[in-house]
Design an enzyme around this catalytic site. Sequence first.
Site, PDB file in Angstrom:
ATOM      1  N   GLU A 298      -0.548  -9.310  -0.814  1.00 52.78           N
ATOM      2  CA  GLU A 298      -1.986  -9.575  -0.615  1.00 52.78           C
ATOM      3  C   GLU A 298      -2.727  -9.603  -1.962  1.00 52.78           C
ATOM      4  OE1 GLU A 298      -2.025  -6.443   2.372  1.00 52.78           O
ATOM      5  OE2 GLU A 298      -2.973  -7.843   3.767  1.00 52.78           O
TER       6      GLU A 298
ATOM      7  N   GLU B 226       4.195  -5.367   7.463  1.00 56.10           N
ATOM      8  CA  GLU B 226       3.351  -4.396   8.169  1.00 56.10           C
ATOM      9  C   GLU B 226       3.698  -4.229   9.648  1.00 56.10           C
ATOM     10  OE1 GLU B 226       2.261  -6.469   5.885  1.00 56.10           O
ATOM     11  OE2 GLU B 226       0.780  -5.496   4.601  1.00 56.10           O
TER      12      GLU B 226
ATOM     13  N   ALA C 181       0.872  -1.177   0.000  1.00 58.13           N
ATOM     14  CA  ALA C 181       0.000   0.000   0.000  1.00 58.13           C
ATOM     15  C   ALA C 181       0.908   1.226   0.000  1.00 58.13           C
ATOM     16  CB  ALA C 181      -0.883  -0.013   1.242  1.00 58.13           C
TER      17      ALA C 181
ATOM     18  N   GLY D 100       0.575  -4.997   0.720  1.00 62.14           N
ATOM     19  CA  GLY D 100      -0.580  -5.065  -0.174  1.00 62.14           C
ATOM     20  C   GLY D 100      -0.247  -5.723  -1.506  1.00 62.14           C
TER      21      GLY D 100
HETATM   22  N1  COA Z   1       4.623   3.298  -0.589  1.00 59.44           N
HETATM   23  C1  COA Z   1       5.018   4.469  -1.120  1.00 59.44           C
HETATM   24  N2  COA Z   1       6.192   4.630  -1.762  1.00 59.44           N
HETATM   25  C2  COA Z   1       6.978   3.547  -1.882  1.00 59.44           C
HETATM   26  C3  COA Z   1       6.629   2.295  -1.354  1.00 59.44           C
HETATM   27  C4  COA Z   1       5.384   2.194  -0.690  1.00 59.44           C
HETATM   28  N3  COA Z   1       4.950   1.031  -0.193  1.00 59.44           N
HETATM   29  N4  COA Z   1       7.626   1.435  -1.617  1.00 59.44           N
HETATM   30  C5  COA Z   1       8.563   2.120  -2.292  1.00 59.44           C
HETATM   31  N5  COA Z   1       8.176   3.403  -2.458  1.00 59.44           N
HETATM   32  C6  COA Z   1       8.904   4.483  -3.125  1.00 59.44           C
HETATM   33  C7  COA Z   1      10.044   4.966  -2.256  1.00 59.44           C
HETATM   34  O1  COA Z   1       9.592   5.902  -1.300  1.00 59.44           O
HETATM   35  C8  COA Z   1      10.957   5.576  -3.296  1.00 59.44           C
HETATM   36  O2  COA Z   1      10.465   6.835  -3.642  1.00 59.44           O
HETATM   37  P1  COA Z   1      11.468   8.093  -3.821  1.00 59.44           P
HETATM   38  O3  COA Z   1      12.375   7.694  -4.961  1.00 59.44           O
HETATM   39  O4  COA Z   1      10.555   9.230  -4.144  1.00 59.44           O
HETATM   40  O5  COA Z   1      12.206   8.219  -2.538  1.00 59.44           O
HETATM   41  C9  COA Z   1      10.778   4.671  -4.497  1.00 59.44           C
HETATM   42  O6  COA Z   1       9.555   3.993  -4.294  1.00 59.44           O
HETATM   43  C10 COA Z   1      11.873   3.635  -4.623  1.00 59.44           C
HETATM   44  O7  COA Z   1      11.957   2.917  -3.398  1.00 59.44           O
HETATM   45  P2  COA Z   1      13.304   2.753  -2.533  1.00 59.44           P
HETATM   46  O8  COA Z   1      12.929   2.493  -1.123  1.00 59.44           O
HETATM   47  O9  COA Z   1      14.228   3.923  -2.793  1.00 59.44           O
HETATM   48  O10 COA Z   1      13.933   1.456  -3.230  1.00 59.44           O
HETATM   49  P3  COA Z   1      14.919   0.398  -2.552  1.00 59.44           P
HETATM   50  O11 COA Z   1      15.422  -0.438  -3.675  1.00 59.44           O
HETATM   51  O12 COA Z   1      15.912   1.070  -1.686  1.00 59.44           O
HETATM   52  O13 COA Z   1      13.988  -0.484  -1.608  1.00 59.44           O
HETATM   53  C11 COA Z   1      11.985  -1.694  -1.029  1.00 59.44           C
HETATM   54  C12 COA Z   1      12.950  -1.259  -2.169  1.00 59.44           C
HETATM   55  C13 COA Z   1      10.784  -2.370  -1.695  1.00 59.44           C
HETATM   56  C14 COA Z   1      12.690  -2.710  -0.115  1.00 59.44           C
HETATM   57  C15 COA Z   1      11.547  -0.462  -0.217  1.00 59.44           C
HETATM   58  O14 COA Z   1      11.068   0.504  -1.124  1.00 59.44           O
HETATM   59  C16 COA Z   1      10.465  -0.726   0.783  1.00 59.44           C
HETATM   60  O15 COA Z   1      10.745  -1.291   1.834  1.00 59.44           O
HETATM   61  N6  COA Z   1       9.224  -0.300   0.495  1.00 59.44           N
HETATM   62  C17 COA Z   1       8.117  -0.379   1.426  1.00 59.44           C
HETATM   63  C18 COA Z   1       7.610  -1.790   1.546  1.00 59.44           C
HETATM   64  C19 COA Z   1       6.506  -1.883   2.588  1.00 59.44           C
HETATM   65  O16 COA Z   1       6.715  -1.711   3.771  1.00 59.44           O
HETATM   66  N7  COA Z   1       5.301  -2.166   2.099  1.00 59.44           N
HETATM   67  C20 COA Z   1       4.161  -2.407   2.966  1.00 59.44           C
HETATM   68  C21 COA Z   1       3.348  -1.202   3.150  1.00 59.44           C
HETATM   69  S1  COA Z   1       2.003  -1.578   4.267  1.00 59.44           S
END
Ligand code: COA
Length: 265
Positions: free
Chosen positions: A121, A141, A72, A118
């Site tokens: 999911e 989460e 999400a 999400g």
């Molecule tokens: N919601 C909003 N933005 C997200 C996102 C999310 N769930 N996941 C990634 N993004 C965005 C990041 O903020 C970043 O944006 P920016 O370039 O404007 O800063 C962009 O996507 C790239 O992500 P980044 O974190 O820089 O890539 P990474 O390779 O370092 O890490 C992940 C990849 C997937 C491990 C990391 O993005 C992450 O942990 N995301 C969240 C996952 C999560 O907790 N999801 C559950 C939500 S309930």
Amino acid sequence: MTQLDELEFDNVQIDQHGPIAVLTINRPRALNALNADTLSEIAQAVNMIIEDAEVGALIITGSGEKAFVAGADISEFGDLEGVYDGRELALAGQDVMHQISSLPIPVIAAINGYALGGGLELALACDVRVASTGARLGLPETGLGLIPGFGGTQRLPRLIGTGRALDLILTARQVRADEALGMGLVNYVADNALTKAREVAEAMLKNAPIAVSLVKEAVRRGMDTTLEGGLEIEADLFGMTVATKDFREGVDAFLNKRPAEFQGE
Ligand code: COA
């Protein structure tokens, strides 16, 4: 009628190749995270796909090579102010996942990268999951102070068992594609998830569409009831297949050693 691939959405793209529709979540700048607009577009797109009688299978994937869906959209979480807001968000996400899981056609997730929160999911709401070799799957989460809210606490244990589901949710760890395959979280691992998903869809499309749809209904309804209740559902739906022209065609084709040509009747 508007062709599916002529429909314009901001965050979702639909491509149709014969009977296979591919719905791509297309927000690569946020790793295809599901914001409110994207969830709403998925719901609209799925409604349109299901109204198209030509479509016999749906593949859901993410744009780019890095992510299927990274969860999400966390940037929208700041707007959530209390119990009511949280519950509404969960119900909105659950509605879309339910809409997908109750489609009468096969739905395959082509997990081309991160499937987190999400995103996992969404994949769990599909019938079959194909992961690319480099995919990472998890429910992070609890690390955000939340619990999974788009069906993860319910669909994951039903798919892989309570112990494995609790391990994944409580540790919030990411699993690689090969580990996910070992625990039954995904059905296939392939270098190219979308290519493999198409192969799986084509295999399903060879079979009688009404039977395929009723199998989905039997499994879905049966999982929510007792074995006895589920067996009754199976017998009723089996009876419905016997009343189809496709059943006659399948038997006749077998007896005459020729490929069956199913009409969905
Ligand atoms: N919601 C909003 N933005 C997200 C996102 C999310 N769930 N996941 C990634 N993004 C965005 C990041 O903020 C970043 O944006 P920016 O370039 O404007 O800063 C962009 O996507 C790239 O992500 P980044 O974190 O820089 O890539 P990474 O390779 O370092 O890490 C992940 C990849 C997937 C491990 C990391 O993005 C992450 O942990 N995301 C969240 C996952 C999560 O907790 N999801 C559950 C939500 S309930």
